[in-house]
Scaffold this motif. Structure first.
Motif, PDB file in Angstrom:
ATOM      1  N   ALA A 103       0.822  -1.201   0.000  1.00 21.67           N
ATOM      2  CA  ALA A 103       0.000   0.000   0.000  1.00 21.67           C
ATOM      3  C   ALA A 103       0.866   1.265   0.000  1.00 21.67           C
ATOM      4  CB  ALA A 103      -0.913   0.009   1.226  1.00 21.67           C
ATOM      5  N   GLU A 104       2.178   1.104  -0.010  1.00 21.25           N
ATOM      6  CA  GLU A 104       3.099   2.238   0.033  1.00 21.25           C
ATOM      7  C   GLU A 104       3.130   2.965  -1.315  1.00 21.25           C
ATOM      8  OE1 GLU A 104       4.126   3.109   2.811  1.00 21.25           O
ATOM      9  OE2 GLU A 104       4.231   1.301   4.023  1.00 21.25           O
ATOM     10  N   LEU A 105       3.261   4.288  -1.236  1.00 20.28           N
ATOM     11  CA  LEU A 105       3.268   5.120  -2.436  1.00 20.28           C
ATOM     12  C   LEU A 105       4.417   6.116  -2.406  1.00 20.28           C
ATOM     13  CD1 LEU A 105      -0.519   6.116  -2.463  1.00 20.28           C
ATOM     14  CD2 LEU A 105       0.559   4.393  -3.915  1.00 20.28           C
ATOM     15  N   LEU A 106       4.926   6.454  -3.582  1.00 14.49           N
ATOM     16  CA  LEU A 106       5.770   7.626  -3.759  1.00 14.49           C
ATOM     17  C   LEU A 106       4.877   8.694  -4.376  1.00 14.49           C
ATOM     18  CD1 LEU A 106       9.149   6.375  -5.311  1.00 14.49           C
ATOM     19  CD2 LEU A 106       8.827   7.501  -3.107  1.00 14.49           C
ATOM     20  N   HIS A 107       4.934   9.901  -3.847  1.00 16.45           N
ATOM     21  CA  HIS A 107       4.109  11.008  -4.333  1.00 16.45           C
ATOM     22  C   HIS A 107       5.012  12.032  -5.026  1.00 16.45           C
ATOM     23  CE1 HIS A 107       0.733   9.573  -1.899  1.00 16.45           C
ATOM     24  NE2 HIS A 107       1.654   9.305  -0.981  1.00 16.45           N
ATOM     25  N   PHE A 108       4.589  12.465  -6.196  1.00 19.85           N
ATOM     26  CA  PHE A 108       5.328  13.438  -6.988  1.00 19.85           C
ATOM     27  C   PHE A 108       4.430  14.641  -7.226  1.00 19.85           C
ATOM     28  CE2 PHE A 108       6.913   9.278  -7.902  1.00 19.85           C
ATOM     29  CZ  PHE A 108       8.266   9.422  -8.117  1.00 19.85           C
ATOM     30  N   THR A 109       4.953  15.840  -6.972  1.00 19.41           N
ATOM     31  CA  THR A 109       4.219  17.075  -7.236  1.00 19.41           C
ATOM     32  C   THR A 109       5.134  18.024  -8.001  1.00 19.41           C
ATOM     33  OG1 THR A 109       2.985  16.818  -5.168  1.00 19.41           O
ATOM     34  CG2 THR A 109       2.934  18.997  -6.211  1.00 19.41           C
ATOM     35  N   ARG A 110       4.709  18.402  -9.207  1.00 23.90           N
ATOM     36  CA  ARG A 110       5.488  19.353 -10.009  1.00 23.90           C
ATOM     37  C   ARG A 110       4.806  20.705  -9.970  1.00 23.90           C
ATOM     38  NH1 ARG A 110       5.893  21.839 -15.008  1.00 23.90           N
ATOM     39  NH2 ARG A 110       4.157  20.752 -15.944  1.00 23.90           N
ATOM     40  N   ARG A 111       5.582  21.688  -9.578  1.00 25.91           N
ATOM     41  CA  ARG A 111       5.160  23.089  -9.631  1.00 25.91           C
ATOM     42  C   ARG A 111       6.237  23.825 -10.418  1.00 25.91           C
ATOM     43  NH1 ARG A 111       3.988  21.509  -4.409  1.00 25.91           N
ATOM     44  NH2 ARG A 111       1.819  21.746  -3.800  1.00 25.91           N
ATOM     45  N   PHE A 112       5.771  24.575 -11.411  1.00 24.44           N
ATOM     46  CA  PHE A 112       6.706  25.245 -12.310  1.00 24.44           C
ATOM     47  C   PHE A 112       7.678  24.183 -12.813  1.00 24.44           C
ATOM     48  CE2 PHE A 112       4.951  28.550  -9.619  1.00 24.44           C
ATOM     49  CZ  PHE A 112       4.486  29.436 -10.577  1.00 24.44           C
ATOM     50  N   GLY A 113       8.957  24.351 -12.685  1.00 27.15           N
ATOM     51  CA  GLY A 113       9.921  23.382 -13.202  1.00 27.15           C
ATOM     52  C   GLY A 113      10.515  22.460 -12.152  1.00 27.15           C
ATOM     53  N   VAL A 115      10.057  19.345  -9.068  1.00 21.82           N
ATOM     54  CA  VAL A 115       9.261  18.211  -8.600  1.00 21.82           C
ATOM     55  C   VAL A 115       9.677  17.878  -7.172  1.00 21.82           C
ATOM     56  CG1 VAL A 115       8.687  15.781  -8.969  1.00 21.82           C
ATOM     57  CG2 VAL A 115       9.113  17.271 -10.935  1.00 21.82           C
ATOM     58  N   GLU A 116       8.678  17.784  -6.298  1.00 24.86           N
ATOM     59  CA  GLU A 116       8.906  17.328  -4.928  1.00 24.86           C
ATOM     60  C   GLU A 116       8.458  15.876  -4.827  1.00 24.86           C
ATOM     61  OE1 GLU A 116       6.750  19.994  -2.390  1.00 24.86           O
ATOM     62  OE2 GLU A 116       8.357  21.475  -2.437  1.00 24.86           O
ATOM     63  N   ILE A 117       9.273  15.059  -4.150  1.00 28.29           N
ATOM     64  CA  ILE A 117       8.991  13.630  -4.019  1.00 28.29           C
ATOM     65  C   ILE A 117       8.932  13.280  -2.541  1.00 28.29           C
ATOM     66  CG2 ILE A 117       9.722  11.299  -4.628  1.00 28.29           C
ATOM     67  CD1 ILE A 117      11.505  12.650  -6.818  1.00 28.29           C
ATOM     68  N   THR A 118       7.844  12.645  -2.145  1.00 27.97           N
ATOM     69  CA  THR A 118       7.689  12.163  -0.769  1.00 27.97           C
ATOM     70  C   THR A 118       7.268  10.694  -0.815  1.00 27.97           C
ATOM     71  OG1 THR A 118       5.385  12.896  -0.693  1.00 27.97           O
ATOM     72  CG2 THR A 118       7.036  14.430   0.169  1.00 27.97           C
ATOM     73  N   ALA A 119       7.460  10.020   0.308  1.00 27.68           N
ATOM     74  CA  ALA A 119       7.101   8.610   0.412  1.00 27.68           C
ATOM     75  C   ALA A 119       6.217   8.399   1.630  1.00 27.68           C
ATOM     76  CB  ALA A 119       8.351   7.746   0.527  1.00 27.68           C
ATOM     77  N   ASP A 120       5.238   7.514   1.499  1.00 29.36           N
ATOM     78  CA  ASP A 120       4.359   7.201   2.619  1.00 29.36           C
ATOM     79  C   ASP A 120       5.131   6.702   3.830  1.00 29.36           C
ATOM     80  OD1 ASP A 120       2.148   7.896   1.146  1.00 29.36           O
ATOM     81  OD2 ASP A 120       1.466   5.839   0.808  1.00 29.36           O
ATOM     82  N   TRP A 121       6.227   5.994   3.613  1.00 32.10           N
ATOM     83  CA  TRP A 121       6.937   5.354   4.710  1.00 32.10           C
ATOM     84  C   TRP A 121       7.992   6.246   5.367  1.00 32.10           C
ATOM     85  CZ3 TRP A 121       7.613   4.154  -0.417  1.00 32.10           C
ATOM     86  CH2 TRP A 121       8.871   4.373  -0.955  1.00 32.10           C
ATOM     87  N   SER A 122       8.231   7.434   4.825  1.00 28.61           N
ATOM     88  CA  SER A 122       9.251   8.302   5.417  1.00 28.61           C
ATOM     89  C   SER A 122       8.672   9.076   6.603  1.00 28.61           C
ATOM     90  CB  SER A 122       9.826   9.261   4.372  1.00 28.61           C
ATOM     91  OG  SER A 122       8.840  10.132   3.902  1.00 28.61           O
ATOM     92  N   ALA A 123       9.558   9.517   7.480  1.00 28.80           N
ATOM     93  CA  ALA A 123       9.147  10.257   8.672  1.00 28.80           C
ATOM     94  C   ALA A 123       8.513  11.587   8.282  1.00 28.80           C
ATOM     95  CB  ALA A 123      10.353  10.493   9.576  1.00 28.80           C
ATOM     96  N   ASP A 124       7.524  12.003   9.062  1.00 32.68           N
ATOM     97  CA  ASP A 124       6.812  13.252   8.773  1.00 32.68           C
ATOM     98  C   ASP A 124       7.712  14.481   8.851  1.00 32.68           C
ATOM     99  OD1 ASP A 124       4.410  12.010   8.261  1.00 32.68           O
ATOM    100  OD2 ASP A 124       3.696  12.194  10.331  1.00 32.68           O
ATOM    101  N   ASP A 125       8.756  14.422   9.679  1.00 29.58           N
ATOM    102  CA  ASP A 125       9.614  15.595   9.838  1.00 29.58           C
ATOM    103  C   ASP A 125      10.630  15.739   8.708  1.00 29.58           C
ATOM    104  OD1 ASP A 125      11.051  13.354  10.626  1.00 29.58           O
ATOM    105  OD2 ASP A 125      12.121  14.404  12.229  1.00 29.58           O
ATOM    106  N   GLU A 126      10.734  14.724   7.848  1.00 30.57           N
ATOM    107  CA  GLU A 126      11.621  14.826   6.693  1.00 30.57           C
ATOM    108  C   GLU A 126      10.894  15.554   5.574  1.00 30.57           C
ATOM    109  OE1 GLU A 126      13.279  11.143   5.378  1.00 30.57           O
ATOM    110  OE2 GLU A 126      13.512  10.418   7.430  1.00 30.57           O
ATOM    111  N   GLY A 127      11.520  16.569   5.048  1.00 27.94           N
ATOM    112  CA  GLY A 127      10.924  17.280   3.926  1.00 27.94           C
ATOM    113  C   GLY A 127      11.044  16.469   2.649  1.00 27.94           C
TER     114      GLY A 127
END
Length: 175
Positions: A103-113, A115-127
């Motif tokens: 059920a784990e996901l990598l999330h990608f968000t592109r704004r302008f040029g 991309v920010e990448i986050t993971a469901d399993w990473s700690a909340d305090d990690e950007g």
């Protein structure tokens, strides 16, 4: 700078009777080449990595290339020529990469040029990890090509598989 890598698992080896030359899409994407993957920002010495041992690494590379195209925000033109996304588009453009059997996901968000990448399993305090869209797109394709070359060296017949040919043609290396 973005570094994408993998390690194959010894706990989940490929079946010895596998005919890599004729393996179908499902087999190539979900049943072979299990291991772990990572995305690393070498400038900040941070990474998002799996430690599960069962991630199908070819599927990850394939899906990552699909995600980068989805983040482009522009459909390919009818002429078949590739259209680069407008880096001035504010977005946000979002995409997710899901892992087979998880059920784990990598999330990608592109704004302008960017991309920010986050993971469901990473700690909340990690950007999030953050890379330019062009770098992510180029590195994803390079990773795919390098991975297929490595796997082809290890598994006779893989380089002759029509599915692999189609995949490599769909995502050529970028300058």
């Amino acid at each position: 700078m973005l570094d994408i890598g993998y390690a194959l698992s010894r706990r989940f080896p490929d079946p010895p009777q596998t005919d890599y030359r004729s393996a179908d899409v499902r087999t190539l994407r979900h049943d072979l080449f299990c291991g772990d993957v990572y995305l690393a920002d070498t400038a900040t010495d941070r990474e998002l990595s799996t430690a599960w041992g069962w991630v199908p690494v070819l599927d990850f590379a394939w899906a990552l290339c699909d995600v980068t195209e989805e983040l482009g925000g522009n459909p390919p033109p009818a002429s078949g020529r590739e259209m680069l996304p407008d880096s001035r588009s504010p977005g946000p453009f979002r995409a997710t990469l899901d892992f087979t059997e998880s059920a784990e996901l990598l999330h990608f968000t592109r704004r302008f040029g960017w991309v920010e990448i986050t993971a469901d399993w990473s700690a909340d305090d990690e950007g999030p990890l953050s890379f330019s869209y062009g770098e992510l797109r180029r590195e994803a394709r390079d990773f795919l090509h390098d991975l297929v070359a490595d796997l082809s060296d290890m598994h006779e017949g893989l380089e002759a598989n029509p599915v692999v040919w189609t995949l490599m043609a769909r995502f050529p290396r970028l300058p």
